[in-house]
Structures are given as C-alpha cells and as structure tokens.
Enzyme design. Structure first.
Site, PDB file in Angstrom:
ATOM      1  N   SER A  23      33.955   3.757  54.348  1.00 21.74           N
ATOM      2  CA  SER A  23      32.965   4.829  54.263  1.00 21.74           C
ATOM      3  C   SER A  23      33.269   5.831  53.158  1.00 21.74           C
ATOM      4  O   SER A  23      32.457   6.030  52.248  1.00 21.74           O
ATOM      5  CB  SER A  23      32.860   5.553  55.607  1.00 21.74           C
ATOM      6  OG  SER A  23      31.983   6.650  55.528  1.00 21.74           O
ATOM      7  N   TRP A  24      34.434   6.513  53.224  1.00 21.24           N
ATOM      8  CA  TRP A  24      34.628   7.534  52.195  1.00 21.24           C
ATOM      9  C   TRP A  24      34.983   6.907  50.857  1.00 21.24           C
ATOM     10  O   TRP A  24      34.676   7.467  49.813  1.00 21.24           O
ATOM     11  CB  TRP A  24      35.550   8.647  52.649  1.00 21.24           C
ATOM     12  CG  TRP A  24      37.026   8.464  52.804  1.00 21.24           C
ATOM     13  CD1 TRP A  24      37.700   7.385  53.240  1.00 21.24           C
ATOM     14  CD2 TRP A  24      38.013   9.483  52.553  1.00 21.24           C
ATOM     15  NE1 TRP A  24      39.048   7.650  53.280  1.00 21.24           N
ATOM     16  CE2 TRP A  24      39.269   8.932  52.875  1.00 21.24           C
ATOM     17  CE3 TRP A  24      37.947  10.807  52.117  1.00 21.24           C
ATOM     18  CZ2 TRP A  24      40.463   9.653  52.748  1.00 21.24           C
ATOM     19  CZ3 TRP A  24      39.142  11.526  51.990  1.00 21.24           C
ATOM     20  CH2 TRP A  24      40.374  10.950  52.303  1.00 21.24           C
ATOM     21  N   TYR A  70      41.451  -9.550  57.084  1.00 21.62           N
ATOM     22  CA  TYR A  70      41.772  -8.141  57.299  1.00 21.62           C
ATOM     23  C   TYR A  70      41.971  -7.910  58.784  1.00 21.62           C
ATOM     24  O   TYR A  70      41.265  -8.495  59.617  1.00 21.62           O
ATOM     25  CB  TYR A  70      40.657  -7.215  56.778  1.00 21.62           C
ATOM     26  CG  TYR A  70      40.986  -5.752  57.024  1.00 21.62           C
ATOM     27  CD1 TYR A  70      41.921  -5.098  56.221  1.00 21.62           C
ATOM     28  CD2 TYR A  70      40.427  -5.057  58.087  1.00 21.62           C
ATOM     29  CE1 TYR A  70      42.269  -3.782  56.460  1.00 21.62           C
ATOM     30  CE2 TYR A  70      40.766  -3.738  58.337  1.00 21.62           C
ATOM     31  CZ  TYR A  70      41.692  -3.105  57.526  1.00 21.62           C
ATOM     32  OH  TYR A  70      42.049  -1.810  57.779  1.00 21.62           O
ATOM     33  N   GLN A  97      34.972   8.529  59.238  1.00 22.98           N
ATOM     34  CA  GLN A  97      35.866   8.967  58.167  1.00 22.98           C
ATOM     35  C   GLN A  97      35.324  10.243  57.537  1.00 22.98           C
ATOM     36  O   GLN A  97      34.185  10.653  57.826  1.00 22.98           O
ATOM     37  CB  GLN A  97      36.006   7.858  57.097  1.00 22.98           C
ATOM     38  CG  GLN A  97      37.234   6.995  57.281  1.00 22.98           C
ATOM     39  CD  GLN A  97      37.486   6.070  56.113  1.00 22.98           C
ATOM     40  OE1 GLN A  97      36.587   5.688  55.377  1.00 22.98           O
ATOM     41  NE2 GLN A  97      38.739   5.671  55.946  1.00 22.98           N
ATOM     42  N   GLY A 158      41.317   9.888  57.454  1.00 26.77           N
ATOM     43  CA  GLY A 158      41.598   9.265  56.172  1.00 26.77           C
ATOM     44  C   GLY A 158      43.074   9.316  55.813  1.00 26.77           C
ATOM     45  O   GLY A 158      43.515   8.639  54.894  1.00 26.77           O
ATOM     46  N   ASP A 160      45.989   8.474  57.647  1.00 26.23           N
ATOM     47  CA  ASP A 160      46.415   7.791  58.861  1.00 26.23           C
ATOM     48  C   ASP A 160      47.733   8.269  59.471  1.00 26.23           C
ATOM     49  O   ASP A 160      47.795   8.672  60.630  1.00 26.23           O
ATOM     50  CB  ASP A 160      46.529   6.292  58.600  1.00 26.23           C
ATOM     51  CG  ASP A 160      45.314   5.704  57.914  1.00 26.23           C
ATOM     52  OD1 ASP A 160      44.461   6.459  57.436  1.00 26.23           O
ATOM     53  OD2 ASP A 160      45.216   4.480  57.848  1.00 26.23           O
ATOM     54  N   ARG A 195      53.865   1.227  53.731  1.00 28.54           N
ATOM     55  CA  ARG A 195      52.805   1.220  54.729  1.00 28.54           C
ATOM     56  C   ARG A 195      53.263   1.935  56.004  1.00 28.54           C
ATOM     57  O   ARG A 195      54.452   2.207  56.193  1.00 28.54           O
ATOM     58  CB  ARG A 195      52.441  -0.228  55.078  1.00 28.54           C
ATOM     59  CG  ARG A 195      51.883  -1.026  53.919  1.00 28.54           C
ATOM     60  CD  ARG A 195      50.497  -0.564  53.520  1.00 28.54           C
ATOM     61  NE  ARG A 195      49.555  -0.784  54.611  1.00 28.54           N
ATOM     62  CZ  ARG A 195      48.316  -0.301  54.645  1.00 28.54           C
ATOM     63  NH1 ARG A 195      47.869   0.431  53.659  1.00 28.54           N
ATOM     64  NH2 ARG A 195      47.527  -0.545  55.668  1.00 28.54           N
ATOM     65  N   GLU A 398      46.349   2.435  44.771  1.00 28.72           N
ATOM     66  CA  GLU A 398      45.885   3.226  45.912  1.00 28.72           C
ATOM     67  C   GLU A 398      46.543   4.607  45.898  1.00 28.72           C
ATOM     68  O   GLU A 398      45.894   5.621  46.133  1.00 28.72           O
ATOM     69  CB  GLU A 398      46.234   2.463  47.185  1.00 28.72           C
ATOM     70  CG  GLU A 398      45.653   3.012  48.455  1.00 28.72           C
ATOM     71  CD  GLU A 398      45.999   2.136  49.649  1.00 28.72           C
ATOM     72  OE1 GLU A 398      45.457   2.420  50.738  1.00 28.72           O
ATOM     73  OE2 GLU A 398      46.810   1.196  49.512  1.00 28.72           O
TER      74      GLU A 398
END
Length: 427
Positions: A23-24, A70, A97, A158, A160, A195, A398
């Site tokens: 979404s974002w 995923y 989000q 967003g 996490d 992660r 990222e």
C-alpha cells in the site's frame, strides 16, 4: 528499474523479496511515476484500490496470482473466508499501512501533465474511495482518548520491528499452537541479521491468528487483539495526507463538504500529535493503549510533529534543529545526513537490522517533503543531498547501513527508485 518492476497495472514492491503490491509502497511509486506519466501513476493507485475493503480500509498487501513466493501468503490471512468486507479478488492482507496516498494524489496533480483533463477525471473517480479510506481511519481507528490513529499490528506502522514497539510486543504471548510456517524473506537478503528475528515473526503471525479469531471485525479487533498502539507517526502522516488531499480536492472541484472535512481532520490530528508528548523528553511518543504508557524510543517517530506541522514557528525551528542534531540526522558517524531508523546513541541500535538502525530513503523523503512544504528549505536541502548520497551506488536498496552507506535488505526496491526520480526531477 521501475519499468522492470512494472507488471502492467501495478508495480511490485521488489522483484524477489516483495513480489506483490504494497500500500504505502504504491503511493511512493505513484509519486515517482508522476514525473514520467501521470496517467501511469493514476493506474498504480487505481489498482491498489481494487483491493479496498467495503469498510474503506486499504489493506497493506494486494496479492497478485502471478507473482512469486512470499510469506505470509493470502491463504494465511484467509480474509475473504472470514469476512464479506474483504474482496474475493484480488486477495489481500487483513491490516493496513501509513496513509500517504493523499500526498501522492496532490503530487500527481501538480506535476507537468497533471493538469490534463483526463488525469483530473481519473483522480475524480478515485475521490470517493479515498474519502472512504480517510473516514474509516477517522472512525474505526482513532482513539477516543488520545485522538491518535490506533494500529493493531506493527506491520501497520510500516516500521515492523522498531524499538517503538518492544514494550507492547513483549505482552503478545505466543502459544505453542502457532501454526507452522517457513520464512522465505531470508532467502532474498545477504544476512539474516538484516531482517526481524524469529521471535518477532512468531509474534507477527500470532497477531494474524488473533485478527482471524475476530473475523477482522473492526470493533472486535479493537477489543480483543493483544497489540494496540496509538501511533504518533501514522497520525502525523494522516494529518499531512488529509491536508494534501484537501488541496488536491480544490484542484478537481471535489465536493466542498469533503474538502472541509479533510481540513478539519488535519487540524484535529495535528492537535493529537501535539498532545502525544513524552513529558520527560518533549518528544512525540506513541501510546500503548493497553496500559496508557508513553512509548519512548529514539526513532524518527519522535519527530512526527515535523510531518504535519506544530502550529508554532519557534517550536518547529527548535524541533528541526534537534532533528538535524547529533542524536539523529547529524550523528557524526553517519555516512550522510538522514534519519537512522534508531539513533546510534540508543542501546536498541542495530546498524543492519531492518527498522532498528538503517537509514531508509523513503523516510528521508517524507521528512524532506514535509520540511520543504513548511518552509524549512535549508534543512530539506540537507536531507535531499544526504539521501542522494546513500542512493549513489545505484542499487536502489530497501535501506542502507547508516555508517558505511552499504546497501541492505532487498535490492531493486521500487519505492527507493521512485523517490530518487522525484528528488532528481526539477520542480
């Protein structure tokens, strides 16, 4: 790179690690695409809206049947099986989000080509679902006590695994009956330490089970889910996006009542951010709605008021100075100016682990946009220059190591490329 990640009507967030539409991410992608084709930017958001729930919620993932591996997949969420509020096709996740989409809409309309009648007609057709989105956040998710937007999963923020949420996550008790799972995210990053931990994931997935037990009913979710946080960053984003969407509404002759409502919401949300202040530090602070505790963490969220404005030029100038200071963007060990996801001065700082230390270009962009909008042009210029320094390797990662500038997380990240396009395009 954006073209390579384009699947026709949607752009995957990243081709390997995130092979669906987030979404974002989609809103940031639309901001970048607007410079290349306002029409294609509209298509990005239109596709996202095909996953909108009947309640008005825009889910954080719209799944593509054609995309790769995923986890958690759509079957794990089982949204359409448990509530008729969720669409059957496309399949979606069951959380939301940060709502930056109003910012994207205004950027589309103000870029060259955005004034064309065809573009404004398409934005006009998106107006009712966007209003439904904002009204859902205002009714289903605003705390009647703090006025903050409530999140029921760290994924909704967003950010996490941010230290912001360590305290409320510590009270999420995972039973031995958690359904088995295999993480695939670590297959696509260089080091597992980039992660969230396995303990984090157990909690994330148990919260999905709690949401499923509530059948995704808004009232039942708010009453029963064990993680419930008044999110000051998300509230500030919604305030800024409401103001931007109201400005966009004036460009397309949207209903005056909608524009007035958005303007009033922006003011109300801004006041809630101003009130959500940790008395010991003066920082903006999340609130654990299960305990009433202020959640103090050295993350960019403590500067959330900069996103929506404070209403006081003196206060805002002082906050900008702190934001650019040694405890945040100006820490002397940083590779370049930018807000690390956790301050290097914090004991919770981990330089390579997701939202616990690395610099995220999209967060730099969001603060740059807000500072520039509110007249702090020198500070904004520093953020832009710093952001482009991290991006200069061309990996469009990222996130980045705050001290070395090394690329971390997934590569070929669409939203990273999109904000690069926006930064590099004269306005």
């Amino acid at each position: 790179m954006l073209r390579a990640n384009d699947r026709g009507s949607a752009t995957v967030a990243a081709p390997r690690l995130y092979p669906h539409q987030w979404s974002w991410d989609a809103a940031f992608v639309a901001i970048g695409l607007a410079h290349l084709s306002p029409e294609r930017a509209c298509t990005e958001l239109e596709h996202l809206l095909t996953g909108q729930w009947r309640t008005g919620m825009i889910p954080h993932i719209v799944y593509s049947a054609e995309s790769g591996d995923y986890f958690p997949d759509a079957a794990r969420w089982a949204c359409a099986d448990l509530t008729d509020a969720a669409p059957g096709v496309p399949a979606t996740s069951g959380v939301t989000q940060p709502p930056i989409h109003g910012i994207a809409i205004e950027r589309i309309l103000r870029t060259p080509g955005g004034e064309r009648a065809a573009v404004r007609d398409r934005v006009g057709r998106m107006w009712p679902p966007l209003m439904a989105w904002h009204r859902w956040l205002a009714t289903a998710r605003r705390s009647p006590i703090t006025g903050l937007v409530t999140i029921v999963h760290g994924w909704e923020s967003g950010m996490d695994n941010s230290p912001r949420f360590d305290e409320p996550y510590s009270r999420v008790k995972v039973p031995g009956s958690l359904p088995a799972y295999r993480r695939v995210d670590r297959d696509h990053v260089a080091e597992a330490g980039e992660r969230p931990s396995n303990e984090d994931y157990d909690r994330y997935l148990w919260l999905i089970e709690e949401l499923k037990a509530a059948r995704y009913d808004d009232a039942e979710v708010m009453a029963s889910v064990s993680f419930r946080v008044g999110d000051v960053f998300m509230t500030a984003v919604l305030a800024a996006a409401s103001e931007a969407l109201a400005a966009a509404g004036t460009l397309i002759d949207a209903p005056a009542a909608d524009v007035d409502w958005l303007t009033a919401q922006a003011a109300s949300l801004r006041a809630a951010v101003g009130a959500a202040t940790d008395p010991a530090t003066g920082d903006s602070a999340d609130v654990d709605e299960r305990t009433g505790h202020h959640l103090v963490a050295a993350s960019p969220a403590r500067f959330a008021a900069l996103l929506c404005g404070t209403g006081s030029s003196e206060t805002e100038t002082q906050l900008v100075d702190r934001f650019l200071g040694d405890d945040c963007c100006g820490h002397p060990a940083l590779f370049a100016v930018g807000p690390p996801s956790t301050s290097p001065a914090s004991p919770a700082f981990e330089p390579t682990r997701y939202w616990r230390g690395p610099v995220w270009p999209v967060v730099s962009w969001l603060f740059w946009w807000a500072l520039d909008r509110h007249g702090h042009t020198d500070a904004a210029a520093q953020l832009r220059a710093g952001g482009l320094s991290y991006l200069a390797d061309g990996s469009f990662a990222e996130y980045y190591h705050p001290f070395t500038g090394a690329a971390l997380g997934s590569r070929d990240q669409s939203w990273t490329a999109a904000v690069t396009v926006d930064w590099l395009t004269p306005t």
